[in-house]
Design a protein around this motif. Structure first.
Motif, short mmCIF file in Angstrom:
data_model
loop_
_atom_site.label_atom_id
_atom_site.label_comp_id
_atom_site.label_asym_id
_atom_site.label_seq_id
_atom_site.Cartn_x
_atom_site.Cartn_y
_atom_site.Cartn_z
N ASP A 76 2.58 7.84 -1.81
CA ASP A 76 1.39 7.22 -2.38
C ASP A 76 1.65 5.81 -2.88
N ALA A 77 2.78 5.62 -3.58
CA ALA A 77 3.09 4.31 -4.16
C ALA A 77 3.30 3.27 -3.06
N SER A 78 3.96 3.68 -1.98
CA SER A 78 4.21 2.76 -0.87
C SER A 78 2.91 2.33 -0.20
N VAL A 79 2.02 3.28 0.00
CA VAL A 79 0.73 2.97 0.63
C VAL A 79 -0.10 2.05 -0.26
N THR A 80 -0.11 2.34 -1.56
CA THR A 80 -0.84 1.50 -2.50
C THR A 80 -0.27 0.08 -2.52
N ALA A 81 1.05 -0.02 -2.51
CA ALA A 81 1.70 -1.34 -2.51
C ALA A 81 1.39 -2.11 -1.23
N ALA A 82 1.35 -1.42 -0.10
CA ALA A 82 1.03 -2.08 1.17
C ALA A 82 -0.39 -2.65 1.14
N ALA A 83 -1.33 -1.86 0.65
CA ALA A 83 -2.70 -2.34 0.57
C ALA A 83 -2.81 -3.54 -0.37
N ALA A 84 -2.06 -3.51 -1.47
CA ALA A 84 -2.07 -4.63 -2.41
C ALA A 84 -1.47 -5.88 -1.78
N ASP A 85 -0.43 -5.71 -0.98
CA ASP A 85 0.19 -6.84 -0.28
C ASP A 85 -0.80 -7.49 0.67
N VAL A 86 -1.51 -6.67 1.44
CA VAL A 86 -2.50 -7.21 2.38
C VAL A 86 -3.65 -7.87 1.62
N SER A 133 -6.55 -10.71 2.33
CA SER A 133 -7.77 -10.40 1.57
C SER A 133 -8.68 -9.35 2.20
N ARG A 134 -8.51 -9.08 3.51
CA ARG A 134 -9.31 -8.05 4.17
C ARG A 134 -8.56 -7.59 5.41
#
Length: 231
Positions: free
Chosen positions: A57-67, A72-73
């Motif tokens: 979960d943390a990795s996926v959340t971090a990836a989305a935050a990076d993008v 921005s989208r």
């Protein structure tokens, strides 16, 4: 410029999809668990690498935050990461083994889709492509003319059947996003020890089509490189 995020993009179908979409003018983000492989592939293809482990979960959340911070989208999310699981007599299956396969092939798609939905909704024409398999199709696996009918892979097939159904439910619920599933077909990749008769380019035909087709092409579909797949 179409911005596309692909999970499991460091090899096989994911890498080839990334290569083809870069050639078609997409800004591609290579998502992969292994930072060394992912960064190397991204550099070779002219893409950007973002680390993502779809089981975490943390990795996926971090990836989305990076993008979100960099692009921005996203316009296209391709849920490609997958594992095969055991090819065994079902008598030897365990719940732990089932969880491991479903954690990547189904729960990983759910984690990633949920995390990236806010980024997709910033797109004028958002698209989700789930890489499923004819191995999860009742019709295909019961057709004696198809090689899939001779394979025993209980967990992989069950996870892909679940993914195809999840795709149809997303398509019904996410009215603002086009959501479809692709069956690559029996393609030579690490997943099958490169035994498939199709090349990775042939195996990515349906994925690339779903990622690039016009906005009125439809949602809730399951296709391979030849057209609709019976389920």
């Amino acid at each position: 410029m179409t911005i596309t995020f692909i999970t499991g993009a460091n090899k096989g179908l994911g890498r080839e999809t990334a290569r083809r979409l870069v050639e078609l003018g997409h800004t591609v983000i290579v998502g992969a668990r292994d930072p060394e492989q992912g960064a190397s592939v991204a550099e070779a293809l002219g893409a950007r690498f973002v680390r993502i482990d779809v089981t975490d979960d943390a990795s996926v959340t971090a990836a989305a935050a990076d993008v979100a911070a960099h692009e921005s989208r996203i316009d296209v999310l391709i849920n490609n990461a997958g594992i095969s699981g055991p090819h065994d007599d079902p008598a030897g299956l365990t719940a732990a083994g089932a969880r491991a396969v479903f954690d990547v092939n189904l729960f990983g798609v759910i984690r990633t889709t949920t995390a990236f939905l806010p980024l997709l909704r910033r797109s004028a024409e958002p698209v989700i492509v789930n890489v499923s398999s004819g191995m999860g199709s009742f019709a295909v696996t019961h057709d004696p003319a198809r090689v899939e009918s001779s394979v025993v892979s209980p967990l992989y097939t069950a996870s892909k059947a679940a993914l195809t159904m999840l795709t149809t439910q997303y398509a019904k619920a996410l009215k603002d996003i086009r959501v479809n599933a692709a069956d690559p077909g029996y393609t030579a990749t690490d997943l099958n020890a490169h035994s498939g008769p199709q090349t990775v380019t042939e195996g990515t035909d349906a994925i690339v089509r779903l990622a690039t087709e016009p906005s009125d092409a439809g949602t809730g579909r399951f296709i391979d490189r030849h057209g609709p797949v019976d389920w």
